[in-house]
Design a protein around this motif. Structure first.
Motif, PDB file in Angstrom:
ATOM      1  N   ARG A  56      36.690  51.072  44.639  1.00  0.00           N
ATOM      2  CA  ARG A  56      37.494  50.603  45.777  1.00  0.00           C
ATOM      3  C   ARG A  56      36.853  49.397  46.437  1.00  0.00           C
ATOM      4  NH1 ARG A  56      42.085  49.723  47.597  1.00  0.00           N
ATOM      5  NH2 ARG A  56      42.399  49.893  49.822  1.00  0.00           N
ATOM      6  N   GLN A  59      37.324  46.390  44.315  1.00  0.00           N
ATOM      7  CA  GLN A  59      38.679  45.862  44.458  1.00  0.00           C
ATOM      8  C   GLN A  59      38.776  44.897  45.629  1.00  0.00           C
ATOM      9  OE1 GLN A  59      41.790  48.749  44.758  1.00  0.00           O
ATOM     10  NE2 GLN A  59      40.969  49.911  43.061  1.00  0.00           N
ATOM     11  N   ALA A  64      43.110  43.683  43.181  1.00  0.00           N
ATOM     12  CA  ALA A  64      43.554  45.068  43.057  1.00  0.00           C
ATOM     13  C   ALA A  64      43.445  45.623  41.650  1.00  0.00           C
ATOM     14  CB  ALA A  64      44.997  45.186  43.531  1.00  0.00           C
ATOM     15  N   THR A  65      43.324  44.763  40.627  1.00  0.00           N
ATOM     16  CA  THR A  65      43.305  45.286  39.264  1.00  0.00           C
ATOM     17  C   THR A  65      41.891  45.461  38.726  1.00  0.00           C
ATOM     18  OG1 THR A  65      43.577  43.030  38.506  1.00  0.00           O
ATOM     19  CG2 THR A  65      45.552  44.386  38.611  1.00  0.00           C
ATOM     20  N   LEU A  67      39.575  47.757  38.244  1.00  0.00           N
ATOM     21  CA  LEU A  67      39.494  49.218  38.359  1.00  0.00           C
ATOM     22  C   LEU A  67      38.455  49.801  37.410  1.00  0.00           C
ATOM     23  CD1 LEU A  67      43.290  49.877  38.488  1.00  0.00           C
ATOM     24  CD2 LEU A  67      41.695  50.218  40.333  1.00  0.00           C
ATOM     25  N   GLN A  70      37.117  53.262  38.207  1.00  0.00           N
ATOM     26  CA  GLN A  70      38.025  54.387  37.953  1.00  0.00           C
ATOM     27  C   GLN A  70      38.089  54.714  36.474  1.00  0.00           C
ATOM     28  OE1 GLN A  70      41.789  54.094  39.844  1.00  0.00           O
ATOM     29  NE2 GLN A  70      40.912  53.325  41.749  1.00  0.00           N
TER      30      GLN A  70
ATOM     31  N   TYR B  36      42.920  55.349  47.205  1.00  0.00           N
ATOM     32  CA  TYR B  36      43.979  54.705  46.415  1.00  0.00           C
ATOM     33  C   TYR B  36      43.703  54.796  44.922  1.00  0.00           C
ATOM     34  CZ  TYR B  36      45.426  52.847  50.874  1.00  0.00           C
ATOM     35  OH  TYR B  36      45.824  52.738  52.161  1.00  0.00           O
ATOM     36  N   ALA B  37      43.345  55.970  44.452  1.00  0.00           N
ATOM     37  CA  ALA B  37      43.130  56.176  43.016  1.00  0.00           C
ATOM     38  C   ALA B  37      43.994  57.346  42.549  1.00  0.00           C
ATOM     39  CB  ALA B  37      41.664  56.449  42.716  1.00  0.00           C
ATOM     40  N   GLU B 112      48.361  49.519  46.032  1.00  0.00           N
ATOM     41  CA  GLU B 112      49.091  48.852  44.969  1.00  0.00           C
ATOM     42  C   GLU B 112      49.939  49.884  44.230  1.00  0.00           C
ATOM     43  OE1 GLU B 112      45.007  49.893  43.599  1.00  0.00           O
ATOM     44  OE2 GLU B 112      45.942  48.946  45.323  1.00  0.00           O
ATOM     45  N   GLN B 114      50.861  49.654  41.019  1.00  0.00           N
ATOM     46  CA  GLN B 114      50.629  49.766  39.569  1.00  0.00           C
ATOM     47  C   GLN B 114      49.231  50.244  39.252  1.00  0.00           C
ATOM     48  OE1 GLN B 114      51.543  46.493  40.644  1.00  0.00           O
ATOM     49  NE2 GLN B 114      53.723  46.509  40.182  1.00  0.00           N
ATOM     50  N   ASN B 115      48.722  51.206  40.021  1.00  0.00           N
ATOM     51  CA  ASN B 115      47.368  51.674  39.752  1.00  0.00           C
ATOM     52  C   ASN B 115      47.252  52.272  38.360  1.00  0.00           C
ATOM     53  OD1 ASN B 115      45.601  54.328  39.777  1.00  0.00           O
ATOM     54  ND2 ASN B 115      44.598  52.785  41.030  1.00  0.00           N
ATOM     55  N   THR B 116      48.181  53.174  38.024  1.00  0.00           N
ATOM     56  CA  THR B 116      48.112  53.837  36.730  1.00  0.00           C
ATOM     57  C   THR B 116      48.274  52.840  35.596  1.00  0.00           C
ATOM     58  OG1 THR B 116      49.110  55.745  37.778  1.00  0.00           O
ATOM     59  CG2 THR B 116      49.040  55.735  35.391  1.00  0.00           C
TER      60      THR B 116
END
Lengths: 111, 153
Positions: A56, A59, A64-65, A67, A70, B36-37, B112, B114-116
């Motif tokens: 996070r 990000q 935002a992408t 990740l 995660q 936000y995950a 957002e 489009q996280n997945t």
């Protein structure tokens, strides 16, 4: 809502550290192998919490992408599943042979 | 969540421990949602609280729990264990109080949609090789578990 925004990355890291410590205490002090394995799951979850919290944070720098944290957390969950399956398999095999699940009675490898 | 963690390592009955661990995992899924995950939260609930905990409960039922409840719950080196964990905790506290300013607050992107999708494209794009290795690891784990749980070993 305003109070929620003030939860910083550090708070998540401290929570993860506390969870990690609980897991370590469980691994080092309990006798029951099943509970030791559960404590290992606690440790892995603490690591996951750190990864997602830092993802996070990342990000916030890279958009935002970004990740990666995660994605790595998902890999850690995969490893946890594999570890639980193999560990519990070993536990069942051991219980068949020795009729006990206490860690301090596991001495087959002792010379 | 911490209460759940404490319950995991202090309960006598292993089933109660497992239920406390499920509570901890669900609380952690909620924290993932706060971060936000949503994909990781879903994986956490389905895989951990659903899959792994069923495995744990199954094994708890297989091995006898009535006898172990009456025995000593903590091993002989519990004091050393507590001291070690305390030292580790002191280290954590030192690191986090010294490094408090390392994480300055950024303007975080808003939730957002489009996280997945983003996680999936990273997983199948940049992390393709690691993904395949993970599938191989799971195959090895399946074979290992089956061999270990076989009748005669």
């Amino acid at each position: 809502m305003d109070a929620m925004l003030h939860i910083s990355t550090l708070h998540y890291l401290v929570l993860g550290a506390a969870l990690f410590l609980l897991g370590v205490i469980g691994v080092l002090t309990r006798r029951n192998v099943v509970i030791v394995l559960m404590s290992i799951e606690l440790i892995l979850n603490a690591v996951n919490l750190n990864l997602v919290a830092l993802s996070r944070y990342w990000q916030g720098i890279h958009g935002a992408t970004a990740l990666h944290g995660q994605v790595f957390a998902i890999f850690v969950i995969t490893d946890a599943a594999a570890e639980a399956a193999v560990g519990l398999g070993i536990l069942i095999a051991f219980f068949r042979n020795k009729e006990t699940i206490n860690v301090d009675e596991v001495n087959l490898l002792k010379w | 969540m911490l209460i759940g963690g404490i319950l995991v390592i202090t309960r006598k009955n292993a089933v109660h421990s497992a239920l406390a661990l499920i509570m901890t995992l669900l609380a952690q899924a909620a924290i993932y949602l706060m971060l936000y995950a949503p994909f990781v939260a879903g994986v956490q609930i389905i895989l951990y609280a659903g899959g792994i905990m069923v495995l744990f409960l199954f094994v708890i039922m297989l091995v006898s729990i009535e006898r172990t409840e009456k025995e000593r719950q903590f091993n002989k080196q519990w004091l050393v264990g507590i001291v070690t964990a305390g030292a580790l905790g002191g280290l954590f506290i030192a690191v986090y109080t010294k490094g408090k300013g390392v994480f300055p607050e950024h303007a975080l992107p808003t939730a957002e949609a489009q996280n997945t999708q983003a996680v999936g494209s990273l997983l199948y794009g940049q992390y393709m090789f690691a993904f395949e290795i993970a599938s191989l690891l799971l195959l090895v784990a399946i074979i290992g578990a089956v061999v270990m749980a076989k009748k005669r070993i």
